[in-house]
Design an enzyme around this catalytic site. Structure first.
Site, PDB file in Angstrom:
ATOM      1  N   HIS A  18      -3.093   3.175   6.195  1.00  0.00           N
ATOM      2  CA  HIS A  18      -2.990   2.049   7.115  1.00  0.00           C
ATOM      3  C   HIS A  18      -3.215   2.473   8.561  1.00  0.00           C
ATOM      4  O   HIS A  18      -3.984   1.840   9.275  1.00  0.00           O
ATOM      5  CB  HIS A  18      -1.650   1.322   6.992  1.00  0.00           C
ATOM      6  CG  HIS A  18      -1.698   0.030   7.747  1.00  0.00           C
ATOM      7  ND1 HIS A  18      -2.418  -1.061   7.284  1.00  0.00           N
ATOM      8  CD2 HIS A  18      -1.233  -0.321   8.967  1.00  0.00           C
ATOM      9  CE1 HIS A  18      -2.350  -2.028   8.179  1.00  0.00           C
ATOM     10  NE2 HIS A  18      -1.646  -1.606   9.208  1.00  0.00           N
TER      11      HIS A  18
ATOM     12  N   TYR B 222      -5.822   1.453  12.106  1.00  0.00           N
ATOM     13  CA  TYR B 222      -5.480   1.230  13.528  1.00  0.00           C
ATOM     14  C   TYR B 222      -6.145   2.281  14.413  1.00  0.00           C
ATOM     15  O   TYR B 222      -6.450   2.032  15.571  1.00  0.00           O
ATOM     16  CB  TYR B 222      -3.965   1.199  13.709  1.00  0.00           C
ATOM     17  CG  TYR B 222      -3.408  -0.109  13.228  1.00  0.00           C
ATOM     18  CD1 TYR B 222      -2.902  -0.254  11.944  1.00  0.00           C
ATOM     19  CD2 TYR B 222      -3.478  -1.243  14.032  1.00  0.00           C
ATOM     20  CE1 TYR B 222      -2.447  -1.474  11.476  1.00  0.00           C
ATOM     21  CE2 TYR B 222      -3.029  -2.472  13.571  1.00  0.00           C
ATOM     22  CZ  TYR B 222      -2.509  -2.578  12.296  1.00  0.00           C
ATOM     23  OH  TYR B 222      -2.075  -3.779  11.824  1.00  0.00           O
TER      24      TYR B 222
ATOM     25  N   HIS C 268     -10.748  -9.454   3.971  1.00  0.00           N
ATOM     26  CA  HIS C 268      -9.812  -9.122   5.060  1.00  0.00           C
ATOM     27  C   HIS C 268     -10.322  -7.949   5.882  1.00  0.00           C
ATOM     28  O   HIS C 268     -10.445  -8.028   7.114  1.00  0.00           O
ATOM     29  CB  HIS C 268      -8.442  -8.805   4.459  1.00  0.00           C
ATOM     30  CG  HIS C 268      -7.496  -8.116   5.394  1.00  0.00           C
ATOM     31  ND1 HIS C 268      -7.015  -8.729   6.536  1.00  0.00           N
ATOM     32  CD2 HIS C 268      -6.980  -6.870   5.382  1.00  0.00           C
ATOM     33  CE1 HIS C 268      -6.217  -7.883   7.173  1.00  0.00           C
ATOM     34  NE2 HIS C 268      -6.184  -6.750   6.507  1.00  0.00           N
ATOM     35  N   PHE C 269     -10.680  -6.832   5.194  1.00  0.00           N
ATOM     36  CA  PHE C 269     -11.003  -5.659   6.035  1.00  0.00           C
ATOM     37  C   PHE C 269     -12.422  -5.718   6.565  1.00  0.00           C
ATOM     38  O   PHE C 269     -12.711  -5.134   7.619  1.00  0.00           O
ATOM     39  CB  PHE C 269     -10.695  -4.338   5.327  1.00  0.00           C
ATOM     40  CG  PHE C 269     -11.485  -4.013   4.083  1.00  0.00           C
ATOM     41  CD1 PHE C 269     -10.889  -4.096   2.837  1.00  0.00           C
ATOM     42  CD2 PHE C 269     -12.813  -3.609   4.166  1.00  0.00           C
ATOM     43  CE1 PHE C 269     -11.599  -3.771   1.692  1.00  0.00           C
ATOM     44  CE2 PHE C 269     -13.531  -3.302   3.025  1.00  0.00           C
ATOM     45  CZ  PHE C 269     -12.929  -3.381   1.780  1.00  0.00           C
TER      46      PHE C 269
ATOM     47  N   ARG D 276     -12.725  -6.325  -7.579  1.00  0.00           N
ATOM     48  CA  ARG D 276     -13.509  -5.481  -6.664  1.00  0.00           C
ATOM     49  C   ARG D 276     -14.325  -4.432  -7.404  1.00  0.00           C
ATOM     50  O   ARG D 276     -14.029  -4.074  -8.560  1.00  0.00           O
ATOM     51  CB  ARG D 276     -12.543  -4.755  -5.690  1.00  0.00           C
ATOM     52  CG  ARG D 276     -11.893  -5.697  -4.690  1.00  0.00           C
ATOM     53  CD  ARG D 276     -10.946  -4.951  -3.768  1.00  0.00           C
ATOM     54  NE  ARG D 276     -11.652  -3.971  -2.931  1.00  0.00           N
ATOM     55  CZ  ARG D 276     -11.024  -3.170  -2.091  1.00  0.00           C
ATOM     56  NH1 ARG D 276      -9.714  -3.237  -1.980  1.00  0.00           N
ATOM     57  NH2 ARG D 276     -11.670  -2.307  -1.352  1.00  0.00           N
TER      58      ARG D 276
END
Lengths: 538, 65, 185, 276
Positions: A215, A219, A366-367, A429
């Protein structure tokens, strides 16, 4: 500024070269999995492409762009030469060797384990050793950023560190913290297995260690976009940064809250109890705090600019903004995609609700929206903003730049919105070829074609981006139009040590990581999961 | 684009910008209202969407534990 | 209007930020409270069952022996479905489950990481070698659903899927040993 | 603008240090209380599970969900194959000595499998260049009657694990003959598609997903190239009928049952030629 242009350009061109190649692969994948390309390519080729697309976009584009941008910020924001430039070049070449060592096994199909590894599947040892070299290269960059800020603080005792550099060093420290997870997994578990030293692997521990990185790495990719939001967008829009303190607080909150939440990628895993999963969901809720603070602070900064240019009424300032400037356009489009992508993330972190969409196209959407969309469009904007400063040349026209940003936005939105819808219906996926004869899957075919067409738009945008940068290298010399970094409404005179350095925050991160990851990892020492046999991919 | 002399560096300390202080003070009297309403509406919409999907899509698909 | 005292001005900015943080905090708290409320009242959790099993000897185990897989209705009426996820198929390839009744689904793998979801339902879990993944749910709608493997498990990943027949109460009839298998359609 | 009075940073720092630590710890503690205590205990009460068990289950110390009784199962174990790929077994295979294997092969195997691993009669499989793990598994299955054959069952029962590994290592070391290029061209597109793409509609994975060495599939999957065509057809038919059942979890039985006779013949001809 005079001594880092070649260093920065070298990093950026490697980053954008990998980006272009990966964009081509991404579009090919969309074609192959759509009804139009049902019999094209073998599963081996498809998963080779997915591995290359993930490694290039997730490890090469990001790491090299962030290193190049960091060197640029360290020189321009601190207004002093870069310390240890020789080390910077050494780190660059080491990372290049790492990239080559990673790419060759992927190309020969002996590392089709995707960029998330999935032990007990084990690729060629060169693939993993190459990645370790890239990470070690980026560690050297982290040290250089910290040394640069420390040197500046010695020369300017008591004065606040420029916000851009503060964000860059926050990113470097976060990267040092988060790579501990993947480094431990690679050095102690995956590389020994790949070399044949061990025949089995503790998969539960490997996934938990990888989640430690999984995660905060997003960021690490995201922070340069936030540095641009805070320090470039207000100046580009002709206004002031609403609050410098909020900028510092945002980077600190990212440092603290992005690190201990990696296990929300394991909400559906059987190796952790739902007690630790709930703690991760609660901490993940606080990861949204810095983003929510940022959209308010930056929107306020743009409101200042819009009103200074004559915007009236509650929302008149929006139309008054100089949308013809690429940086301003990019921030607007980025915030829209951040909204949709953030919404996807809100659903992902819904504790039990994660079961509705885990490993479906909802997560892919989302990503792609948050990283592929709002972050990468800011990478474009940052590149457009600093290319004149790196090359000493000016754009003859901004129209192709704006066109490229719009194409990327449209392509990303049109590609990902159907994915949300298909994700809710259960489209899973990493599928090389769908069985469109199945009634449930047949209904998805048209939407996959829509996403494929959007993939072509994205490919056009990627080509146009590289073309725009190349053309700038050949355009006429031009003086730099305006300074780069934004001024705050109230430029900070003195700032508490806590907002000017990271000593306190490193201690807090240590405490939070111990609390969040201590027990989950200790659990594998107390009762290790029964090991699984290594499945080699050669 | 309004251009001024190329600065030795871009560090914010050395280079002021063309924002007029008086105009800024006037603007600052009303500023975060527009941003607050816009951003607030966006976030509220997101959370309402979250609650809607939680109740209308997730729960009807059966409990999970 | 002359320049106000900067100190008051900056404090006003931080005041608006604090107000914003409070407002947004309330919204985030709303999302979390929905999670806690449904956890407390409807027992909604992510599927979590830390139960270790040796993947290398899974086929020697009793519970996950070949003939014991599929749906079984126990004496006390509880419905348990056992499925093995292996490279590159689910065993059994088709599972029958009742509509509207509590079902416990147990998955395990003898080789690599798999994962599964059942389309249109909340059944979703990773299947990690070394653990038994367990999901408790009830199927609200009847019909034939798809259960694909949604985690990369090798070259044959795309062909790894199973069918789930959600049978209305009337059609869900266990045989003498309590086993229920798919209706041949 | 007068030179800003720089007050000592640590004076301003005290509140930051206190407040930051308090908020961070408070958030984590709330998470622990809710996630590990309140939710599990309340959920446990609705399922008749005591608080201690519920909390242990929420922490992963005990198996099961805090909200559900844990099913148990006492089914006896009846495996179709006794082979388990534990590190010890892999160690035996790694330490196998082809030279000792050559002696045992000369003594027992040469009559049917040939000295170089090229079968003397078509009903017998070629073993030249076959995967050591595959040979080990089949011989081990013959020994435990997971697979039966008039001669092989008797021969296998006379072999120890180490000897099985030596024989496997010997034949694995034998050079594979180059396939006849002419036969490569014959395979129709449908067959090559089955080998490379499989058939998603019938749940059939590509043959290459397991049978191409280094594809990351199951370890015991044999290399099929240069097998005798009739041998392959016979084995696929035995899998389809269930007569041969030593494939763990019926992987080959399930696939073979869904192949048409024409596909079985086509695949056998493809692998007779050796895949690209």
């Amino acid at each position: 500024m005079r001594n880092v242009e070649r260093l920065c350009l070298a990093h950026f061109w490697v980053a954008f070269g990998a980006f272009l190649a990966a964009a081509v692969l991404g579009t090919w994948q969309m074609w192959v999995r759509s009804p139009l390309g049902a019999d094209v390519g073998t599963p081996g080729q498809y998963f080779m492409s997915v591995t290359a697309h993930g490694v290039a976009m997730g490890y090469v584009l990001t790491t090299f762009f962030i290193m190049g941008f960091g060197y640029f910020v360290a020189v321009t924001a601190l207004a002093r030469p870069l310390p240890g430039k020789a080390w910077a070049w050494f780190a660059f070449w080491m990372s290049i060797v790492g990239v080559i060592m990673t790419t060759v096994p992927i190309a020969t199909g002996s590392a089709s384990v995707l960029f998330t590894f999935y032990p007990p599947l084990t690729g060629s040892p060169w693939f993993y050793i190459g990645l370790v070299l890239v990470v070690v290269g980026s560690w050297i960059w982290c040290v250089l950023m910290i040394v640069a800020m420390a040197a500046w603080k010695r020369e300017n005792a008591g004065r606040p560190v420029p916000l851009a550099m503060f964000g860059t060093v926050a990113n470097a420290i976060m990267w040092l913290w988060t790579t501990v997870g993947v480094a431990a997994e690679l050095l102690f578990q995956v590389i020994p297995a790949a070399l044949g030293l061990t025949q089995t692997i503790d998969v539960g521990l490997a996934r938990t260690l990888f989640s430690w990185t999984l995660h905060a790495i997003v960021y690490f990719w995201l922070l340069p976009a936030y540095i641009a939001f805070y320090t470039m967008a207000p100046r580009a829009a002709g206004g002031r940064l609403y609050s410098d303190t909020m900028g510092r607080l945002t980077f600190i909150l990212f440092l603290i809250y992005s690190l201990p939440v990696g296990m929300h990628h394991l909400l559906m895993d059987p190796e952790h109890g739902n007690g630790t999963k709930f703690i991760q969901v609660l901490l993940t809720a606080f990861v949204s705090a810095p983003t929510l603070l940022t959209i308010f602070t930056i929107t306020a900064s743009l409101e200042i600019a819009g009103r200074l240019r004559g915007g009236r009424g509650l929302f008149g300032w929006i139309a008054a903004l100089p949308w013809d400037r690429p940086m301003v356009l990019a921030v607007g489009l980025s915030f829209v995609m951040l909204g949709f992508g953030g919404f996807g993330g809100l659903i992902n972190m819904g504790y039990g609700m994660n079961a509705m969409i885990h490993n479906t196209s909802w997560v892919t959407a989302h990503f792609h929206l948050i990283f592929g969309g709002s972050v990468v469009i800011m990478y474009f904007a940052i590149a457009y903003e600093i290319w004149p400063r790196l090359t000493g040349r000016g754009y003859t026209s901004l129209a192709p730049l704006r066109a490229q940003l719009w194409l990327w936005f449209i392509g990303m939105m049109v590609m990902t919105l159907p994915w949300h819808w298909l994700g809710l219906q259960g489209q899973w996926r990493r599928v090389a070829n769908f069985n469109y004869a199945d009634p449930i899957i047949a209904g998805w075919g048209p939407w996959v074609i829509v996403s494929f067409v959007a993939g072509l738009v994205l490919l056009a945008s990627a080509l146009l981006f590289v073309r725009n940068l190349l053309v700038l290298h050949l355009s006429p010399q031009a003086a730099i139009a305006r300074p780069l970094y934004a001024l705050a409404v109230h430029p900070p005179q003195r700032v508490p040590a806590a907002l000017n350095g990271f000593a306190l925050w490193n201690v807090l991160v240590l405490i939070v990581m111990a609390l969040a990851y201590g027990y989950p990892i200790a659990q594998f020492a107390i009762a290790p999961s029964p090991s699984a046999i290594v499945h080699r991919i050669e | 684009m309004h251009s001024d002399q190329p600065s030795a560096s871009d560090s914010p300390f050395e280079v002021a910008d063309e924002v007029d202080e008086a105009a800024l003070a006037r603007v600052m009297r009303v500023v975060p209202l527009g941003a607050g309403v816009l951003a607030g509406a966006a976030v509220a919409l997101l959370v309402l969407g979250y609650l809607a999907i939680y109740l209308l899509v997730f729960i009807p698909r059966g409990t999970i534990g | 209007m002359t320049e106000l005292h900067p100190e008051m001005h900056e404090r006003r900015i931080l005041g608006t930020e604090l107000l914003w943080a409070f407002g947004v905090g309330v919204l985030v708290a709303a999302t979390l409270s929905m999670i806690v409320f449904t956890a407390l009242t409807m027992n909604i959790n992510p599927p979590s069952n830390v139960e270790r099993i040796d993947p290398k000897a899974l086929h020697l185990s009793g519970e996950f022996a070949e003939h014991n897989l599929g749906t079984t209705v126990a004496a006390d009426g509880s419905v348990t479905t056992r499925v093995v996820a292996t490279q590159f198929m689910f065993v059994p390839r088709c599972i029958a489950v009742p509509q509207g009744r509590r079902v416990t689904l147990r998955f395990s793998t003898p080789d690599v990481i798999h994962g599964l979801l059942i389309t249109g339902t909340n059944v979703n879990t990773m299947v990690v070698p070394g653990y038994v993944a367990q999901v408790h749910t009830e199927f609200t709608r009847s019909g034939d659903l798809l259960m694909p493997c949604h985690e990369y498990c090798g070259i044959g990943h795309s062909e790894m899927w199973a069918t789930v027949q959600v049978l209305p109460e009337g059609e869900f009839k266990p045989d003498s040993e309590g086993k229920v298998s798919c209706a041949q359609r | 603008m007068s030179e800003p009075r720089i007050s000592e940073p640590h004076v301003l720092d005290q509140p930051w240090r206190v407040w930051a630590t308090v908020t961070v710890l408070a958030i984590v503690i709330i998470g622990v209380i809710l996630g590990v205590v309140v939710i599990p205990v309340v959920q446990g009460r609705s399922a008749g599970i005591d608080a201690y068990t519920a909390i242990c289950r929420a922490l992963g110390i005990l198996p099961g969900s805090p909200a559900e009784p844990q099913p148990f199962d006492r089914t006896p174990s009846t495996p179709v194959s006794q082979v388990t790929w534990t590190p010890e077994v892999l160690q035996i295979l790694a330490r196998a000595d082809p030279e000792r294997g050559r002696a045992k092969v000369a003594e027992v195997c040469v009559a049917c499998h040939g000295e170089q691993g090229v079968a003397v009669v078509p009903e017998v499989p070629n073993l030249a260049g076959q995967s050591g793990a595959a040979i080990y598994k089949q011989l081990h299955d013959y020994r435990t009657d997971s697979r039966t054959h008039p001669q092989m069952s008797v021969i296998a029962k006379a072999l120890e694990d180490a000897q099985i590994a030596d024989v496997a290592a010997y034949y694995a070391g034998q050079p594979k003959r180059n396939p006849d290029p002419a036969t490569l061209a014959e395979s129709p597109a449908a067959i090559v598609r089955l080998v490379e793409l499989g058939d998603p509609a019938r749940n059939i994975p590509p043959c290459a997903a397991c049978h191409r060495p280094g594809a990351g599939g199951p370890i015991e999957a044999p290399i099929l190239s240069e097998q005798d065509r009739d041998y392959l057809i016979a084995q696929l038919k035995m899998y389809a009928s269930g007569e041969r059942r030593n494939d763990v979890y019926g992987r080959m039985r399930t696939i073979a049952a869904r192949l048409t006779p024409a596909e079985i013949a086509g695949l056998a001809r493809y692998y007779r030629a050796g895949f690209k």
